[in-house]
Design a protein around this motif. Structure first.
Motif, mmCIF file in Angstrom:
data_model
loop_
_atom_site.group_PDB
_atom_site.id
_atom_site.type_symbol
_atom_site.label_atom_id
_atom_site.label_comp_id
_atom_site.label_asym_id
_atom_site.label_seq_id
_atom_site.Cartn_x
_atom_site.Cartn_y
_atom_site.Cartn_z
ATOM 1 N N GLU A 167 0.837 -1.215 0.000
ATOM 2 C CA GLU A 167 0.000 0.000 0.000
ATOM 3 C C GLU A 167 0.864 1.256 0.000
ATOM 4 O O GLU A 167 1.942 1.276 0.600
ATOM 5 N N VAL A 168 0.361 2.294 -0.665
ATOM 6 C CA VAL A 168 1.114 3.543 -0.809
ATOM 7 C C VAL A 168 0.194 4.746 -0.606
ATOM 8 O O VAL A 168 -0.904 4.792 -1.165
ATOM 9 N N GLY A 169 0.676 5.717 0.154
ATOM 10 C CA GLY A 169 0.031 7.029 0.220
ATOM 11 C C GLY A 169 1.088 8.050 -0.174
ATOM 12 O O GLY A 169 2.193 8.008 0.356
ATOM 13 N N ALA A 170 0.799 8.928 -1.130
ATOM 14 C CA ALA A 170 1.854 9.806 -1.641
ATOM 15 C C ALA A 170 1.410 11.244 -1.866
ATOM 16 O O ALA A 170 0.271 11.504 -2.247
ATOM 17 N N PHE A 171 2.369 12.150 -1.619
ATOM 18 C CA PHE A 171 2.236 13.553 -2.031
ATOM 19 C C PHE A 171 3.367 13.811 -3.017
ATOM 20 O O PHE A 171 4.534 13.593 -2.682
ATOM 21 N N LEU A 200 3.923 3.613 -9.701
ATOM 22 C CA LEU A 200 2.632 3.848 -10.373
ATOM 23 C C LEU A 200 1.519 4.011 -9.342
ATOM 24 O O LEU A 200 0.624 4.852 -9.495
ATOM 25 N N ALA A 201 1.595 3.219 -8.260
ATOM 26 C CA ALA A 201 0.599 3.341 -7.182
ATOM 27 C C ALA A 201 0.730 4.688 -6.480
ATOM 28 O O ALA A 201 -0.275 5.301 -6.089
ATOM 29 N N ALA A 202 1.972 5.167 -6.332
ATOM 30 C CA ALA A 202 2.196 6.476 -5.699
ATOM 31 C C ALA A 202 1.579 7.595 -6.539
ATOM 32 O O ALA A 202 0.943 8.512 -6.005
ATOM 33 N N LEU A 203 1.741 7.514 -7.849
ATOM 34 C CA LEU A 203 1.128 8.516 -8.745
ATOM 35 C C LEU A 203 -0.389 8.512 -8.603
ATOM 36 O O LEU A 203 -1.028 9.557 -8.526
ATOM 37 N N GLU A 204 -0.952 7.318 -8.559
ATOM 38 C CA GLU A 204 -2.400 7.177 -8.426
ATOM 39 C C GLU A 204 -2.879 7.733 -7.079
ATOM 40 O O GLU A 204 -3.893 8.433 -6.997
ATOM 41 N N ASN A 226 -1.468 10.051 -5.284
ATOM 42 C CA ASN A 226 -1.379 11.511 -5.302
ATOM 43 C C ASN A 226 -2.549 12.122 -6.060
ATOM 44 O O ASN A 226 -3.109 13.140 -5.653
ATOM 45 N N GLU A 227 -2.941 11.499 -7.156
ATOM 46 C CA GLU A 227 -4.039 12.028 -7.971
ATOM 47 C C GLU A 227 -5.396 11.849 -7.305
ATOM 48 O O GLU A 227 -6.248 12.729 -7.361
ATOM 49 N N THR A 228 -5.589 10.695 -6.673
ATOM 50 C CA THR A 228 -6.912 10.407 -6.104
ATOM 51 C C THR A 228 -7.039 10.812 -4.643
ATOM 52 O O THR A 228 -8.111 10.773 -4.071
#
Length: 341
Positions: free
Chosen positions: A202-206, A327-331, A333-335
């Motif tokens: 799992e990833v949560g990203a800024f 790719l999950a980090a990008l997603e 950040n966007e969502t």
């Protein structure tokens, strides 16, 4: 032993500082072809290494003169060139990130499987002595249960060392697809998977562009990651660190804290819960500011795998798993949600 005939596609900084000199230093290799869309750059490089210059990668891979290629081009060309080379029966060492989508990565792996040739992704952090030692200590149970980690990779940005400065493809979204997160972050997702010996789930990203107003990609990213067993930690990737390059990782375990590449003399420091401190002097990590001192071991490993028909440490599948986290980090950040890898 047979001489491996090598072609290097893309003659920018990573080829000039890593791939070409490391191939040239390897006794089992002959650099026979180089390719760059910049004809002058291709010719200059070819002269230096006594190779044939190409401006078309299609021509090079079909020339019948090489056994293997390094793909050192902008990110968006990694998959098409790697696939063309594999389909032409060549072994491929591809720079990271291996591709700009999951689909592309899958197509590269399929091409490698169909051709029976090697596909290796150039994740050099696995070859750093301190990282290998940390993996051994964790695997052996010496550190106990791992609770948390933090890892960072940051420097002032590619304009300082890229062949084209601020005009570099690194800053152009259609060629790079992703900025610091793809350039540096993917190194760290690969490192964490390798050192911890488990997958990130799992990833949560800024992800922001805060330092490079001229860029249309990110230059600063901070992510929270969770692994399959529940280890949580942070990853920072940045082109906005103006002082010294940071390439450190800290792992917090039940019996000890491991500090990797955090001390300029001791590349691994283990601080045990009982007060004992063990310092390992294992040689310096590769960095852009050290003038590329030492070998990244990536090229030598690739050559060895081809010559001795061994499985590379970083296969296409491994490269794809490290890319999937990005790719999950990008997603995320966007969502603005926590994203499953």
């Amino acid at each position: 032993m047979t001489q491996l005939k090598i072609g290097v596609i893309g003659c920018g900084s990573i080829a000039q500082h890593r791939h070409l000199p490391e191939y040239a230093a390897n006794a089992h290799v002959e650099i026979v072809a180089v390719c760059d869309i910049n004809e002058e750059r291709a010719k200059k490089t070819a002269e230096k290494y006594g190779a044939t210059a190409y401006t078309s990668y299609e021509e090079l891979v079909k020339s019948g003169t090489v056994d293997a290629v390094s793909v050192c081009t902008p990110n968006y060309l990694h998959a098409p060139i790697s696939i063309a080379a594999l389909e032409a029966g060549l072994h491929v060492l591809c720079e990271k990130p291996m591709a700009i989508s999951q689909k592309e990565a899958e197509d590269m792996i399929a091409a490698a499987n169909a051709s029976g040739k090697k596909l290796m992704i150039a994740h050099n952090q696995r070859f750093v002595a301190s990282h290998q030692k940390a993996r051994q200590l964790i695997e052996s149970g010496e550190i106990g249960k791992i609770y948390s980690f933090r890892t960072a990779f940051g420097h002032p940005g590619p304009e300082g060392w890229s062949a084209d400065g601020k005009e570099s493809w690194f800053f152009q979204k259609e060629k790079a697809f992703i900025g610091a997160m793809g350039d540096l972050g993917v190194h760290k997702t690969d490192l964490l998977r390798y050192v911890l010996g488990e997958e990130i789930t799992e990833v949560g990203a800024f992800i922001e562009t805060s330092a490079k107003s001229f860029a249309d990609v990110d230059d600063t990213a901070v992510c929270v990651l969770k692994t399959e067993s529940g280890i949580i930690g942070t990853l920072a990737a940045s082109w906005s660190y103006v002082g010294k390059e940071d390439n450190s990782t800290i792992i917090y375990g039940e019996k000890a804290i491991l500090r990797l590449e955090d001390d300029s003399t001791y590349s691994l420091v283990a601080q045990y819960a009982n007060g004992q401190v063990v310092k390992y002097e294992l040689g310096k990590i590769q960095s852009n500011e050290s003038g590329g001192q030492g070998s990244s071991h990536v090229v030598d490993h690739f050559v060895e795998c081809v010559v001795e028909d061994k499985q590379p440490l970083i296969t296409g599948e491994e490269g794809m798993k490290s890319l999937a986290v990005i790719l999950a980090a990008l997603e995320s950040n966007e969502t603005k949600t926590i994203t499953r890898v």
